[in-house]
Design a protein around this motif. Structure first.
Motif, PDB file in Angstrom:
ATOM      1  N   CYS A  84     -60.466   2.066 -17.105  1.00  0.00           N
ATOM      2  CA  CYS A  84     -61.067   2.845 -18.191  1.00  0.00           C
ATOM      3  C   CYS A  84     -60.336   2.623 -19.516  1.00  0.00           C
ATOM      4  N   HIS A  85     -61.009   2.958 -20.596  1.00  0.00           N
ATOM      5  CA  HIS A  85     -60.384   2.971 -21.917  1.00  0.00           C
ATOM      6  C   HIS A  85     -59.263   4.009 -21.943  1.00  0.00           C
ATOM      7  N   ASN A  86     -58.281   3.757 -22.808  1.00  0.00           N
ATOM      8  CA  ASN A  86     -57.331   4.802 -23.164  1.00  0.00           C
ATOM      9  C   ASN A  86     -57.886   5.461 -24.434  1.00  0.00           C
ATOM     10  N   THR A  87     -58.571   6.565 -24.252  1.00  0.00           N
ATOM     11  CA  THR A  87     -59.243   7.178 -25.399  1.00  0.00           C
ATOM     12  C   THR A  87     -58.256   7.766 -26.404  1.00  0.00           C
ATOM     13  N   GLN A 201     -55.348  15.916 -33.846  1.00  0.00           N
ATOM     14  CA  GLN A 201     -55.989  16.628 -32.747  1.00  0.00           C
ATOM     15  C   GLN A 201     -56.598  15.640 -31.753  1.00  0.00           C
ATOM     16  N   TYR A 202     -56.621  16.049 -30.500  1.00  0.00           N
ATOM     17  CA  TYR A 202     -57.298  15.267 -29.465  1.00  0.00           C
ATOM     18  C   TYR A 202     -58.015  16.232 -28.527  1.00  0.00           C
ATOM     19  N   LEU A 203     -59.253  15.918 -28.202  1.00  0.00           N
ATOM     20  CA  LEU A 203     -60.059  16.785 -27.338  1.00  0.00           C
ATOM     21  C   LEU A 203     -60.605  15.951 -26.181  1.00  0.00           C
ATOM     22  N   ALA A 204     -60.207  16.309 -24.974  1.00  0.00           N
ATOM     23  CA  ALA A 204     -60.705  15.598 -23.794  1.00  0.00           C
ATOM     24  C   ALA A 204     -62.189  15.884 -23.584  1.00  0.00           C
ATOM     25  N   GLY A 205     -62.901  14.876 -23.051  1.00  0.00           N
ATOM     26  CA  GLY A 205     -64.330  15.022 -22.819  1.00  0.00           C
ATOM     27  C   GLY A 205     -64.671  14.913 -21.338  1.00  0.00           C
ATOM     28  N   PRO A 206     -65.939  14.826 -21.013  1.00  0.00           N
ATOM     29  CA  PRO A 206     -66.363  14.726 -19.604  1.00  0.00           C
ATOM     30  C   PRO A 206     -66.078  13.338 -19.023  1.00  0.00           C
ATOM     31  N   ASP A 207     -66.085  13.265 -17.715  1.00  0.00           N
ATOM     32  CA  ASP A 207     -65.823  11.992 -17.027  1.00  0.00           C
ATOM     33  C   ASP A 207     -67.132  11.234 -16.838  1.00  0.00           C
ATOM     34  N   VAL A 228     -67.902   6.786 -14.644  1.00  0.00           N
ATOM     35  CA  VAL A 228     -67.072   7.940 -14.270  1.00  0.00           C
ATOM     36  C   VAL A 228     -65.729   7.959 -14.999  1.00  0.00           C
ATOM     37  N   CYS A 229     -65.598   7.189 -16.055  1.00  0.00           N
ATOM     38  CA  CYS A 229     -64.323   7.164 -16.772  1.00  0.00           C
ATOM     39  C   CYS A 229     -64.164   8.404 -17.654  1.00  0.00           C
ATOM     40  N   PRO A 230     -62.928   8.879 -17.839  1.00  0.00           N
ATOM     41  CA  PRO A 230     -62.679  10.001 -18.748  1.00  0.00           C
ATOM     42  C   PRO A 230     -63.050   9.626 -20.179  1.00  0.00           C
ATOM     43  N   THR A 231     -63.469  10.607 -20.940  1.00  0.00           N
ATOM     44  CA  THR A 231     -63.775  10.411 -22.358  1.00  0.00           C
ATOM     45  C   THR A 231     -62.956  11.396 -23.178  1.00  0.00           C
ATOM     46  N   GLY A 232     -62.953  11.189 -24.456  1.00  0.00           N
ATOM     47  CA  GLY A 232     -62.239  12.096 -25.356  1.00  0.00           C
ATOM     48  C   GLY A 232     -62.369  11.624 -26.789  1.00  0.00           C
ATOM     49  N   THR A 233     -62.157  12.512 -27.726  1.00  0.00           N
ATOM     50  CA  THR A 233     -62.219  12.193 -29.144  1.00  0.00           C
ATOM     51  C   THR A 233     -61.005  12.786 -29.847  1.00  0.00           C
ATOM     52  N   GLY A 234     -60.641  12.154 -30.940  1.00  0.00           N
ATOM     53  CA  GLY A 234     -59.495  12.640 -31.700  1.00  0.00           C
ATOM     54  C   GLY A 234     -59.732  12.506 -33.187  1.00  0.00           C
ATOM     55  N   SER A 235     -58.908  13.168 -33.966  1.00  0.00           N
ATOM     56  CA  SER A 235     -58.991  13.073 -35.423  1.00  0.00           C
ATOM     57  C   SER A 235     -57.590  12.981 -35.996  1.00  0.00           C
ATOM     58  N   ILE A 236     -57.484  12.247 -37.098  1.00  0.00           N
ATOM     59  CA  ILE A 236     -56.198  12.054 -37.765  1.00  0.00           C
ATOM     60  C   ILE A 236     -56.364  12.420 -39.238  1.00  0.00           C
ATOM     61  N   PRO A 237     -56.180  13.676 -39.612  1.00  0.00           N
ATOM     62  CA  PRO A 237     -56.236  14.026 -41.037  1.00  0.00           C
ATOM     63  C   PRO A 237     -55.163  13.262 -41.812  1.00  0.00           C
TER      64      PRO A 237
END
Length: 334
Positions: A84-87, A201-207, A228-237
């Motif tokens: 999987c990606h390293n989100t 910030q980092y927010l984990a998402g669904p698999d 079925v890989c984990p997902t997630g999003t982040g932000s860098i102000p």
């Protein structure tokens, strides 16, 4: 690595600035006003860059597997093992690497801009005093002469420190650094915004994410239809330092046009390339070096930021004094 601007090379161009004449359409006073505004701006951004550099040391935990290494592997429901990606890397950590290089590029650009602007301000003050003498304004000239002596002393003190700091910053992450050389060869530090680490910030998402490849190929092609890989999003102000740093650097080029070619590499911003990336096509062994390089890159940047702030710190007090003296002189001439 594209070569950083070395302050020593820039200093070689500065003696001619000391006898500078006003630019076409400009006056000594208008050039003093432009230099003074840029010098005041530099004082504010210099402290912000230094603070960002100190805070960046907190980036060290991101060098761990979770933040910069390879992503997780998961067993697919219909067989096979997905890579999987390293989100965290995809959405946060990779951008923080660029932000770290921006800190270095901003510090280097400000070092030589400050050097150029202070020398030009002194030269234009001399031109202004000559102008006022010719106009018979002896009282103004006498007051400025009294202020010029301390300003000249401050400029020499600041110039010596900036020469040292500029060379240290330029070499901070170069191949001969005594700190932690970057584990990559293709990179460029340039002017840019810097990350506000307190607001990352980092927010984990669904698999339900797609893989980048397979560490163990499935027997059935149907396995590729289920993600079925984990997902997630982040932000860098980001702290908006690029514009004021670039503005001050460009004013330095106005004062010393020969510096334009030296500024160009920094103007293009920061960039880097990690060799060895790509999709997983079979064994993960081929990508082990790539993931290790990512982790080492983040760790090296974080480790070098505290010394970088140390290079900048000796400038703080002399710069504050110089800015105060410039304000006093501008109060006399405005």
């Amino acid at each position: 690595m594209k070569k950083h601007i070395l302050l020593a090379a820039i200093l070689a161009a500065l003696p001619g600035i000391a006898s500078a004449t006003p630019l076409q359409g400009a006056t000594p006073l208008s050039q003093m006003q432009a230099d003074a505004a840029a010098i005041q701006q530099l004082g504010a951004t210099w402290s912000q860059i230094q603070s960002a550099s100190r805070n960046y040391a907190a980036l060290a935990p991101f060098a761990a597997q979770e933040w910069a290494g390879q992503g997780p592997t998961v067993v697919a429901p219909l067989g096979g093992v997905e890579q999987c990606h390293n989100t965290h890397w995809d959405t946060v950590t990779g951008g923080l690497v660029t932000g770290g290089m921006n800190i270095v590029g901003d510090a280097e650009a400000e070092s030589y801009a400050m050097q150029t602007l202070t020398v030009d301000f002194q030269a234009q003050l001399g031109n202004y005093m000559v102008q006022q003498t010719q106009a018979g304004n002896s009282a103004v000239v006498n007051r400025l002469a009294a202020l010029n002596g301390p300003l000249m002393q401050s400029m020499h003190t600041l110039s010596g420190l900036l020469n040292t700091a500029g060379n240290q910053v330029a070499a901070a992450m170069g191949p001969s650094t005594a700190m932690h050389p970057l584990p990559i060869t293709v990179w460029q530090a340039g002017i840019g915004n810097v990350p506000n680490l307190a607001a990352v910030q980092y927010l984990a998402g669904p698999d339900d994410g797609a893989p980048i490849g397979w560490s163990v190929m499935p027997l059935s092609a149907m396995a590729r239809l289920v993600d079925v890989c984990p997902t997630g999003t982040g932000s860098i102000p980001m702290l908006p330092l690029a514009a004021p740093v670039l503005s001050a650097a460009q004013q330095a080029v106005v004062d010393a046009p020969d510096l334009a070619s030296a500024l160009q590499p920094l103007e293009s911003g920061s960039s880097y390339t990690i060799p060895g990336g790509g999709n997983v096509t079979g064994s993960l062994a081929a990508l082990d070096g790539y993931y290790r390089t990512r982790m080492n890159l983040v760790q090296a940047l974080a480790s070098d930021m505290q010394p970088l702030a140390g290079y900048m710190q000796p400038i703080d007090q002399p710069l504050a004094l110089y800015r105060q003296q410039v304000q006093q002189i501008m109060g006399e001439v405005d």
